[in-house]
Design a protein around this motif. Structure first.
Motif, PDB file in Angstrom:
ATOM      1  N   LEU A  36     -12.352 -53.099  -5.191  1.00  0.00           N
ATOM      2  CA  LEU A  36     -13.597 -52.344  -5.028  1.00  0.00           C
ATOM      3  C   LEU A  36     -13.432 -50.914  -5.536  1.00  0.00           C
ATOM      4  N   GLU A  37     -12.277 -50.366  -5.250  1.00  0.00           N
ATOM      5  CA  GLU A  37     -11.990 -48.998  -5.667  1.00  0.00           C
ATOM      6  C   GLU A  37     -11.998 -48.891  -7.195  1.00  0.00           C
ATOM      7  N   ILE A  39     -13.347 -50.897  -9.308  1.00  0.00           N
ATOM      8  CA  ILE A  39     -14.709 -51.127  -9.800  1.00  0.00           C
ATOM      9  C   ILE A  39     -15.523 -49.849  -9.714  1.00  0.00           C
ATOM     10  N   LYS A  40     -15.402 -49.207  -8.583  1.00  0.00           N
ATOM     11  CA  LYS A  40     -16.189 -48.000  -8.348  1.00  0.00           C
ATOM     12  C   LYS A  40     -15.861 -46.917  -9.372  1.00  0.00           C
ATOM     13  N   GLU A  41     -14.570 -46.641  -9.515  1.00  0.00           N
ATOM     14  CA  GLU A  41     -14.242 -45.509 -10.380  1.00  0.00           C
ATOM     15  C   GLU A  41     -14.375 -45.835 -11.863  1.00  0.00           C
ATOM     16  N   GLY A  43     -16.907 -47.670 -12.913  1.00  0.00           N
ATOM     17  CA  GLY A  43     -18.342 -47.824 -13.153  1.00  0.00           C
ATOM     18  C   GLY A  43     -18.696 -49.203 -13.692  1.00  0.00           C
ATOM     19  N   THR A  45     -19.969 -52.935 -14.086  1.00  0.00           N
ATOM     20  CA  THR A  45     -21.087 -53.751 -13.609  1.00  0.00           C
ATOM     21  C   THR A  45     -20.963 -55.137 -14.237  1.00  0.00           C
TER      22      THR A  45
ATOM     23  N   LYS B 112     -31.011 -48.850 -10.988  1.00  0.00           N
ATOM     24  CA  LYS B 112     -29.685 -49.463 -11.129  1.00  0.00           C
ATOM     25  C   LYS B 112     -29.805 -50.972 -11.330  1.00  0.00           C
TER      26      LYS B 112
END
Lengths: 341, 341
Positions: A36-37, A39-41, A43, A45, B112
């Motif tokens: 998750l981390e 993926i978050k940083e 960006g 999708t 989004k």
DNA sequence: ATGAAAGCGCTAACAT
DNA sequence: ATGTTAGCGCTTTCAT
């Protein structure tokens, strides 16, 4: 940036990344956090097309409706687009719009386009999409072999076809009864196109007349255009003809409001000399003066029911093939009070 | 049934089948015929998801708009959905609807979602999506880094953002001038939310007043609700207050029609004692009595222009970043004739 | 004019 | 709990 990149960056396999994305519980809390981390940083999708290809669905629903910008369109169907979109989105479905002109030109082609786009289901809004010539409905029956078809106020028997119906009969039955019981003598019934919906309304009018011992005359069942100018001429021609009436039941608020305008312009007092009932509880019925008594067909309930059935169906839960939603009379100021009669 | 099946059945490679499907001219007439025949009799339809994955586009446009079923929504924006869908489909684009409530809750999330769906462009309908707090517009600027964003009557500077604007200033300037030149003394200006669009309208009113030597009083610039009942109370309170006015310029037909209803209920004669100008040329302006003089913002032109620019942009042709479309005054029966003054 | 094969980015069956 | 790998069905580059 794709799932492989995320896989590498977080030091796990793509399967695990996929699991995290799709909320599988078969992932340790630690790896989930890590992924998750990343993926978050980054960006990242997920690519919706790839997902669609794999699952053979992008969770989109095709909505066939009349062009909301078409002046001839039935204005109480425009909010239906909003209701449907809202309910579908609540269930994580996208709505693709397919707007037809009122003449139905291209109906078959539009349905084919939806199928080509691989929509998960089709919603058809309005009774006029079901035509009296069965040949013109074949494309709907055919489509239903690929995806479920939901009709908003449309009536068509067939496999995989689900009908949400207004209680059109009762709609006009109530309206007519209201006039009869407030002492109106000669009640005009005005329709526009005699779609299936309007036919049922006419039957409601006739039944109410009969049930109250009134005789039904064909002279009092008329076709009137939506169009402001044309409908004005229509009422003028009725006057020339010398037809006597002190009450009007209509299939659409537009006509009711046109009648109102005509009456106002001629100094006919509303509701004393003329009572009017519309249909639709549209925006017109509230913004006219005096405010219009009208029958609300509960399109919102129709739409909510349709989407509920659609979602359950797509989840594999069997759904009933039809639902009839009741209408309700909204008394405002174009009909006489029941006490004063 | 996929492209490989067609390939086998017609005895050519998938490449050739693909060429036929996409209308390449590098296929002999003979093989094209053969392939087309096989496609026809097999009922094959190319898989849109696979195509989307390969091309990284499914030719879909995300339309962000207010819920057409929301009573508070601005009713002259509803037809815009129809105009946009029609123009987009002409160019072979699908329209995915994203309806927001009038309070704008979830705007960022919806944008989004569009991006996640890999739409080719975003169209935002209505000036209220551009908020006065720049922080709330950041999501639009961010989105524009992925796909072009087209605003229908929205004003926002930024890379890859294209603005189609109504000439709101001139809208009210014309309306106000019309009243002044037909001898109206005290002109009320009524807005609803003071969106960017309404601010420009207010400026138009003020400019017209100044240009004709009238003094502008804050007492005559008021906020009035869309809502039928609330607006009625608003006009009552004006009367209690004792404010004198014989003309009204509004930002919306809804308010104009409410004013009309109030006047009718109080026996105020229209337009002799009170002149009213609406805005929008909506359905309400034609179905009220007397018919409403109003300013048409030409939303249809706005939408057509937007889609033209969008299509050209996506084809790689540079497009101007903004276009202002002129409004026009539609004289009907709530304003005095210019001869009679 | 035609074809072989790589690639688009994900899911899921199966294996460990 | 995690990984390997074979699809899903099309487009496109590069040969021929």
């Amino acid at each position: 940036m794709n799932i492989y990149d995320i896989s590498k960056l977080s030091g796990v396999s793509v399967t695990t990344v996929s699991r995290v994305i799709n909320g599988s519980d078969k992932v340790s809390e630690k790896t989930r956090k890590k992924v998750l981390e990343v993926i978050k940083e980054s960006g990242y999708t997920p690519n919706a097309f790839a997902r669609g290809l794999g699952l053979n669905s992008m969770r989109t629903i095709g909505i066939l409706c009349v062009d909301p910008a078409d002046a001839n369109s039935c204005i109480n169907l425009t909010p239906a687009i909003g209701y449907l979109e809202r309910e579908l989105r609540r269930n994580d479905y996208d709505s693709i719009l397919y707007c037809l002109e009122y003449n139905m030109r291209g109906k078959e082609h539009y349905i084919k386009m939806m199928l080509d786009r691989r929509v998960d289901a089709i919603i058809i809004v309005g009774s006029f999409f079901i035509e009296s010539n069965p040949k013109n409905n074949q494309c709907i029956l055919d489509a239903a072999r690929s995806v479920p078809v939901f009709l908003i106020n449309g009536n068509l028997e067939g496999d995989n076809i689900y009908c949400m119906l207004c209680d059109d009969f009762n709609n006009s039955y109530m309206a007519t009864t209201e006039l009869i019981t407030t002492n109106v003598k000669n009640i005009l019934f005005l329709y526009t196109t005699l779609s299936e919906s309007e036919k049922r309304k006419m039957e409601g009018y006739i039944a109410a007349m009969n049930d109250h011992g009134r005789t039904v005359s064909q002279d009092y069942i008329r076709c009137c255009s939506h169009d402001v100018k044309e409908s004005y001429r229509f009422f003028e021609s009725l006057a020339e003809e010398g037809l006597q009436y002190d009450g009007i039941v209509t299939c659409e608020d537009t006509i009711a409001v046109s009648a109102l305008k005509y009456a106002l312009s001629k100094g006919i007092s509303i509701p004393e000399q003329l009572s009017i009932v519309g249909s639709g509880n549209t925006i017109l019925s509230q913004y006219c003066y005096p405010e219009l008594t009208t029958v609300d067909g509960n399109y919102e309930s129709l739409c909510v029911t349709a989407v509920n059935m659609l979602v359950r169906h797509l989840e594999g839960i069997p759904a009933p093939s039809r639902a009839v939603i009741s209408s309700r009379l909204i008394r405002r100021n174009t009909t006489k009070s029941r006490n004063k009669e």
